[in-house]
Design a protein around this motif. Structure first.
Motif, PDB file in Angstrom:
ATOM      1  N   PHE A 145      48.530  -2.162 -29.622  1.00  0.00           N
ATOM      2  CA  PHE A 145      47.584  -1.784 -30.723  1.00  0.00           C
ATOM      3  C   PHE A 145      47.614  -1.997 -32.407  1.00  0.00           C
ATOM      4  O   PHE A 145      48.761  -2.556 -32.795  1.00  0.00           O
ATOM      5  CB  PHE A 145      48.092   0.225 -30.966  1.00  0.00           C
ATOM      6  CG  PHE A 145      49.449  -0.170 -31.408  1.00  0.00           C
ATOM      7  CD1 PHE A 145      49.203   0.724 -32.855  1.00  0.00           C
ATOM      8  CD2 PHE A 145      50.346   0.526 -30.635  1.00  0.00           C
ATOM      9  CE1 PHE A 145      50.622   0.715 -32.927  1.00  0.00           C
ATOM     10  CE2 PHE A 145      52.069   0.317 -31.449  1.00  0.00           C
ATOM     11  CZ  PHE A 145      52.044   0.852 -32.315  1.00  0.00           C
ATOM     12  N   ASP A 147      47.340  -0.751 -35.684  1.00  0.00           N
ATOM     13  CA  ASP A 147      47.620   0.416 -36.849  1.00  0.00           C
ATOM     14  C   ASP A 147      47.595   0.349 -38.241  1.00  0.00           C
ATOM     15  O   ASP A 147      48.112  -0.258 -39.220  1.00  0.00           O
ATOM     16  CB  ASP A 147      48.620   1.314 -36.371  1.00  0.00           C
ATOM     17  CG  ASP A 147      48.894   2.586 -37.555  1.00  0.00           C
ATOM     18  OD1 ASP A 147      47.306   3.220 -37.236  1.00  0.00           O
ATOM     19  OD2 ASP A 147      49.471   3.578 -37.742  1.00  0.00           O
ATOM     20  N   THR A 237      44.837   4.588 -36.129  1.00  0.00           N
ATOM     21  CA  THR A 237      45.212   5.123 -34.340  1.00  0.00           C
ATOM     22  C   THR A 237      45.869   6.848 -34.906  1.00  0.00           C
ATOM     23  O   THR A 237      45.951   7.330 -34.286  1.00  0.00           O
ATOM     24  CB  THR A 237      46.637   4.912 -34.213  1.00  0.00           C
ATOM     25  OG1 THR A 237      47.675   4.294 -34.981  1.00  0.00           O
ATOM     26  CG2 THR A 237      45.618   3.046 -34.052  1.00  0.00           C
ATOM     27  N   GLU A 289      45.075   0.765 -29.011  1.00  0.00           N
ATOM     28  CA  GLU A 289      44.185   1.624 -29.729  1.00  0.00           C
ATOM     29  C   GLU A 289      44.059   3.306 -29.478  1.00  0.00           C
ATOM     30  O   GLU A 289      44.723   3.720 -30.345  1.00  0.00           O
ATOM     31  CB  GLU A 289      43.149   0.690 -30.874  1.00  0.00           C
ATOM     32  CG  GLU A 289      43.539  -0.331 -32.220  1.00  0.00           C
ATOM     33  CD  GLU A 289      43.409  -1.351 -31.134  1.00  0.00           C
ATOM     34  OE1 GLU A 289      43.094  -1.255 -29.883  1.00  0.00           O
ATOM     35  OE2 GLU A 289      43.231  -1.815 -32.129  1.00  0.00           O
TER      36      GLU A 289
END
Length: 321
Positions: A145, A147, A237, A289
């Motif tokens: 992910f 962020d 996120t 995400e």
């Protein structure tokens, strides 16, 4: 063990000897030759953006805490060191052995690189190579992910002004600055990877009198209500974007740089404990995400405890029963 908002933090009850939790895979297979004692001093850095209560607000940190405990590791956790320099200073001073960090923070703030790298993996690799060469610090592979920073508004304002991208926002700042009110935290206005990079990328100067500095935790509600701001600084996120039905503006020109999350540790410590470098990415591999936003929303929107969210994630992924 250190104090936290909900009392002293120790091994989660789920993983106590009375809990009945058991791994689906053998710890000796996951950490060959190292089950039982991995004396590690790990700083649990918040990776969801807002660090309200360290581990008690951070599902990913809870994941690592629970799984390292499950592996039988002896881990001394330190929480809530001042951000962003605290974990890094503690690591280089030999006070801790490992810490979560953002690649964007590491690339811009520590060696002082002026120009971010747009490609997320290339930036991580550059951080990894530069830190190893200059500081003898090793970086694990990052979680999937990203962020990063973002700018959001409420759905009504987005529809009324035909806003979908950050270029649309920049155009509004130029054409109707009185409506371009922005709530931001104290650092976003001055950080090279914050508002200045947005202004440079999209060729606009956001009027100072349209900026309202707020605590980060307040910005989401202020943006949703359109009072006092029509726009708000967000982390991409954060579960409150969906929870408050905010419209996240698409960053078509990559103004905000990549913030992948990985663990940094002294090269010597990695050489002494090579299996740890495989453990952290293994636990975070499913966290894209969408999944990280879902976990964050369970905490920030639904009010669940991060350790419970982490437990469910570990069960869903087959790491524990």
């Amino acid at each position: 063990m250190v104090p936290a908002e909900r009392g002293a933090v120790g091994p989660p009850p789920l993983l106590s000897s009375a809990s009945g939790a058991s791994p689906l895979a053998s710890p000796s297979n996951l950490l060959p030759g190292r089950q039982g004692r991995l004396p590690t001093r790990l700083e649990l850095k918040a990776v969801t953006g807002e660090n309200v209560g360290g581990i008690l607000r951070d599902p990913e940190n809870s994941l690592i805490r629970q799984y390292t405990a499950l592996m039988g590791a002896e881990v001394d956790y330190t929480e809530n060191l001042p951000s962003p320099a605290g974990p890094r200073d503690a690591l280089t001073a030999g006070e801790i052995d490992a810490a979560w960090e953002y690649t964007g923070t590491a690339w811009i703030n520590y060696p002082g690189n002026a120009d971010p790298i747009d490609d997320p993996i290339e930036q991580w690799q550059s951080v990894k190579d530069q830190d190893a060469e200059q500081n003898d610090i090793f970086w694990t592979e990052p979680a999937p992910f990203d962020d990063t920073y973002g700018i959001a508004t409420n759905q009504q304002f987005a529809q009324e002004n035909d806003l979908a991208t950050l270029q649309d926002v920049a155009d509004l700042v130029e054409s109707n600055p009185d409506e371009a009110t922005l709530c931001l935290d104290p650092t976003f206005e001055s950080r090279d990877d914050g508002l200045p990079r947005f202004e440079e990328t999209y060729g606009v100067d956001w009027p100072d009198d349209q900026l309202t500095v707020q605590d980060f935790g307040v910005i989401y509600d202020s943006t949703a209500q359109g009072n006092p701001c029509n726009f708000g600084e967000v982390f991409t996120t954060d579960g409150r974007i969906a929870g408050l039905d905010l419209a996240l503006m698409e960053d078509t020109d990559n103004a905000f740089i990549s913030y992948l999350s990985a663990v940094m540790m002294p090269t010597s410590f990695n050489e002494e404990n090579p299996d740890l470098a495989e453990l952290f990415p293994m636990i975070t591999e499913p966290l894209d995400e969408a999944r990280m936003t879902e976990l964050n929303a369970a905490v920030d929107v639904d009010g669940e405890f991060p350790e419970d969210v982490a437990t469910q994630y570990l069960q869903d992924e087959g790491f524990i029963e």
